[in-house]
Design a protein around this motif. Structure first.
Motif, PDB file in Angstrom:
ATOM      1  N   SER A  52       5.942   5.422   0.160  1.00 23.07           N
ATOM      2  CA  SER A  52       6.435   4.412   1.226  1.00 23.07           C
ATOM      3  C   SER A  52       5.770   3.782   1.288  1.00 23.07           C
ATOM      4  O   SER A  52       4.973   3.330   1.597  1.00 23.07           O
ATOM      5  N   ILE A  53       6.362   2.124   0.846  1.00 20.28           N
ATOM      6  CA  ILE A  53       5.167   1.255   1.467  1.00 20.28           C
ATOM      7  C   ILE A  53       6.179   0.299   3.283  1.00 20.28           C
ATOM      8  O   ILE A  53       6.963  -0.026   2.396  1.00 20.28           O
ATOM      9  N   SER A  54       5.199  -0.871   3.627  1.00 18.91           N
ATOM     10  CA  SER A  54       6.145  -1.589   4.056  1.00 18.91           C
ATOM     11  C   SER A  54       5.413  -2.976   4.067  1.00 18.91           C
ATOM     12  O   SER A  54       4.194  -2.364   4.503  1.00 18.91           O
ATOM     13  N   LEU A  55       5.944  -4.158   3.593  1.00 22.60           N
ATOM     14  CA  LEU A  55       5.391  -5.595   3.172  1.00 22.60           C
ATOM     15  C   LEU A  55       5.493  -6.515   4.298  1.00 22.60           C
ATOM     16  O   LEU A  55       6.982  -6.298   4.993  1.00 22.60           O
ATOM     17  N   GLN A  56       5.134  -6.749   5.463  1.00 16.36           N
ATOM     18  CA  GLN A  56       5.237  -8.121   6.547  1.00 16.36           C
ATOM     19  C   GLN A  56       4.736  -9.313   6.289  1.00 16.36           C
ATOM     20  O   GLN A  56       3.278  -9.034   5.920  1.00 16.36           O
ATOM     21  N   SER A  57       5.231 -10.246   5.791  1.00 21.10           N
ATOM     22  CA  SER A  57       4.736 -11.812   5.557  1.00 21.10           C
ATOM     23  C   SER A  57       5.519 -12.950   5.801  1.00 21.10           C
ATOM     24  O   SER A  57       6.512 -12.328   6.891  1.00 21.10           O
ATOM     25  N   PHE A  58       6.057 -14.059   5.256  1.00 20.50           N
ATOM     26  CA  PHE A  58       6.638 -15.020   4.795  1.00 20.50           C
ATOM     27  C   PHE A  58       6.373 -15.696   3.897  1.00 20.50           C
ATOM     28  O   PHE A  58       5.994 -15.652   3.205  1.00 20.50           O
ATOM     29  N   PHE A  59       7.882 -16.398   3.470  1.00 18.22           N
ATOM     30  CA  PHE A  59       8.216 -17.297   2.199  1.00 18.22           C
ATOM     31  C   PHE A  59       8.632 -18.802   2.731  1.00 18.22           C
ATOM     32  O   PHE A  59       9.270 -19.144   3.291  1.00 18.22           O
ATOM     33  N   PRO A  60       7.123 -19.145   1.779  1.00 16.53           N
ATOM     34  CA  PRO A  60       7.286 -20.480   2.559  1.00 16.53           C
ATOM     35  C   PRO A  60       8.348 -21.500   2.866  1.00 16.53           C
ATOM     36  O   PRO A  60       9.312 -20.607   0.937  1.00 16.53           O
ATOM     37  N   SER A  61       8.873 -22.386   3.530  1.00 17.84           N
ATOM     38  CA  SER A  61       9.851 -23.703   2.402  1.00 17.84           C
ATOM     39  C   SER A  61       9.450 -24.612   2.576  1.00 17.84           C
ATOM     40  O   SER A  61      10.162 -25.409   2.284  1.00 17.84           O
ATOM     41  N   LYS A  62       7.857 -24.685   2.220  1.00 24.18           N
ATOM     42  CA  LYS A  62       7.110 -25.860   2.215  1.00 24.18           C
ATOM     43  C   LYS A  62       6.182 -26.251   1.425  1.00 24.18           C
ATOM     44  O   LYS A  62       5.560 -24.661   1.335  1.00 24.18           O
ATOM     45  N   CYS A 104      10.214   1.155  -7.434  1.00 27.38           N
ATOM     46  CA  CYS A 104      10.376   2.221  -5.925  1.00 27.38           C
ATOM     47  C   CYS A 104      11.449   1.026  -5.478  1.00 27.38           C
ATOM     48  O   CYS A 104      12.458  -0.035  -6.168  1.00 27.38           O
ATOM     49  N   THR A 105      13.069   1.794  -4.529  1.00 28.74           N
ATOM     50  CA  THR A 105      13.817   1.221  -4.399  1.00 28.74           C
ATOM     51  C   THR A 105      14.248   0.650  -2.611  1.00 28.74           C
ATOM     52  O   THR A 105      12.611   0.603  -2.430  1.00 28.74           O
ATOM     53  N   ILE A 106      14.663  -0.663  -2.820  1.00 23.86           N
ATOM     54  CA  ILE A 106      14.065  -1.075  -1.425  1.00 23.86           C
ATOM     55  C   ILE A 106      14.804  -0.379   0.029  1.00 23.86           C
ATOM     56  O   ILE A 106      16.629  -0.301  -0.599  1.00 23.86           O
ATOM     57  N   ASP A 107      14.640   0.012   0.123  1.00 24.58           N
ATOM     58  CA  ASP A 107      14.813   1.128   1.960  1.00 24.58           C
ATOM     59  C   ASP A 107      15.431   0.014   2.582  1.00 24.58           C
ATOM     60  O   ASP A 107      16.694   0.335   3.418  1.00 24.58           O
ATOM     61  N   SER A 108      15.027  -1.313   3.435  1.00 22.40           N
ATOM     62  CA  SER A 108      15.093  -1.436   3.761  1.00 22.40           C
ATOM     63  C   SER A 108      14.610  -3.653   3.977  1.00 22.40           C
ATOM     64  O   SER A 108      13.705  -3.259   3.040  1.00 22.40           O
ATOM     65  N   PHE A 109      15.451  -4.651   4.093  1.00 20.20           N
ATOM     66  CA  PHE A 109      15.201  -6.104   3.527  1.00 20.20           C
ATOM     67  C   PHE A 109      15.227  -6.647   5.015  1.00 20.20           C
ATOM     68  O   PHE A 109      16.566  -6.853   5.460  1.00 20.20           O
ATOM     69  N   GLU A 110      14.532  -6.733   6.618  1.00 20.64           N
ATOM     70  CA  GLU A 110      14.842  -7.901   6.878  1.00 20.64           C
ATOM     71  C   GLU A 110      13.838  -9.182   7.072  1.00 20.64           C
ATOM     72  O   GLU A 110      12.114  -9.515   6.534  1.00 20.64           O
ATOM     73  N   TYR A 111      15.150 -10.201   7.253  1.00 24.14           N
ATOM     74  CA  TYR A 111      14.457 -11.231   7.799  1.00 24.14           C
ATOM     75  C   TYR A 111      15.187 -11.937   8.228  1.00 24.14           C
ATOM     76  O   TYR A 111      15.898 -12.849   9.072  1.00 24.14           O
ATOM     77  N   GLY A 112      14.069 -13.502   8.395  1.00 16.95           N
ATOM     78  CA  GLY A 112      14.831 -14.476   9.450  1.00 16.95           C
ATOM     79  C   GLY A 112      13.546 -15.558  10.026  1.00 16.95           C
ATOM     80  O   GLY A 112      12.722 -15.407   9.461  1.00 16.95           O
ATOM     81  N   LEU A 113      14.252 -16.352  10.406  1.00  9.20           N
ATOM     82  CA  LEU A 113      13.140 -17.587  10.812  1.00  9.20           C
ATOM     83  C   LEU A 113      12.887 -17.401  12.477  1.00  9.20           C
ATOM     84  O   LEU A 113      13.342 -16.837  13.261  1.00  9.20           O
ATOM     85  N   LEU A 124       9.481  -6.080   3.894  1.00  3.92           N
ATOM     86  CA  LEU A 124      10.185  -5.219   2.589  1.00  3.92           C
ATOM     87  C   LEU A 124       9.623  -4.297   2.751  1.00  3.92           C
ATOM     88  O   LEU A 124       8.920  -3.843   2.479  1.00  3.92           O
ATOM     89  N   THR A 125      10.679  -2.910   2.886  1.00  3.12           N
ATOM     90  CA  THR A 125       9.878  -1.510   3.317  1.00  3.12           C
ATOM     91  C   THR A 125      11.016  -0.947   1.827  1.00  3.12           C
ATOM     92  O   THR A 125      12.305  -1.095   1.379  1.00  3.12           O
ATOM     93  N   LEU A 126       9.659  -0.445   0.930  1.00  3.25           N
ATOM     94  CA  LEU A 126      10.439   0.358  -0.126  1.00  3.25           C
ATOM     95  C   LEU A 126       9.458   1.662  -0.037  1.00  3.25           C
ATOM     96  O   LEU A 126       8.930   2.555   0.336  1.00  3.25           O
TER      97      LEU A 126
END
Length: 139
Positions: A52-62, A104-113, A124-126
């Motif tokens: 398993s792997i967990s990725l933490q970052s951000f998706f840019p809005s600009k 992989c399967t997506i185990d969890s996907f947590e996101y927000g501002l 994103l936990t895979l």
């Protein structure tokens, strides 16, 4: 190094625009411990567990100068990943310049501002997905 997520043999591909500051693969074993009368506690080595792997970052809005990819913006990434979850199919994780290339399967996907920038921070936990191979026998 680049990180790619894709489905259906690259039918849809996401190149992460901002790399996580770190990532770690969790790789374990399914070992069992037993109590015996004559030898006390013993351990039997089992099979490997799913990675398993967990990725933490951000998706840019600009647009930022440091982005690795500019194909999508903010919520478009979230919508793609949420759509993949709904389809209930494995995704492929490829991290270039490493040997990591796994279904992989997506185990969890947590996101927000979080900081007023409009960027969407996520975790994103895979988990590894193994395709089942059955041996066919002729009768």
């Amino acid at each position: 190094m680049d990180i790619y997520l894709s489905i259906n043999n690259r039918e849809q591909v996401i190149k992460l625009p901002v790399l996580p500051s770190e990532f770690k693969i969790q790789s374990g074993m399914k070992n069992d411990t037993y109590d015996t009368i004559s030898q006390g506690e013993i351990k039997l080595i089992g099979m490997e567990t799913l990675k398993s792997i967990s990725l933490q970052s951000f998706f840019p809005s600009k647009d930022y100068s440091f982005l690795k990819d500019r194909e999508y913006k903010g919520w478009e990434y979230v919508n793609l990943i949420e759509g993949w979850k709904t389809k209930r199919i494995p995704i492929r994780l490829v991290i270039t310049k490493t040997p990591i290339n796994m279904a992989c399967t997506i185990d969890s996907f947590e996101y927000g501002l979080q900081d007023g920038s409009g960027d969407i921070y996520y975790t994103l936990t895979l988990s590894e997905f193994k395709f089942i191979e059955l041996n066919q026998r002729q009768v």
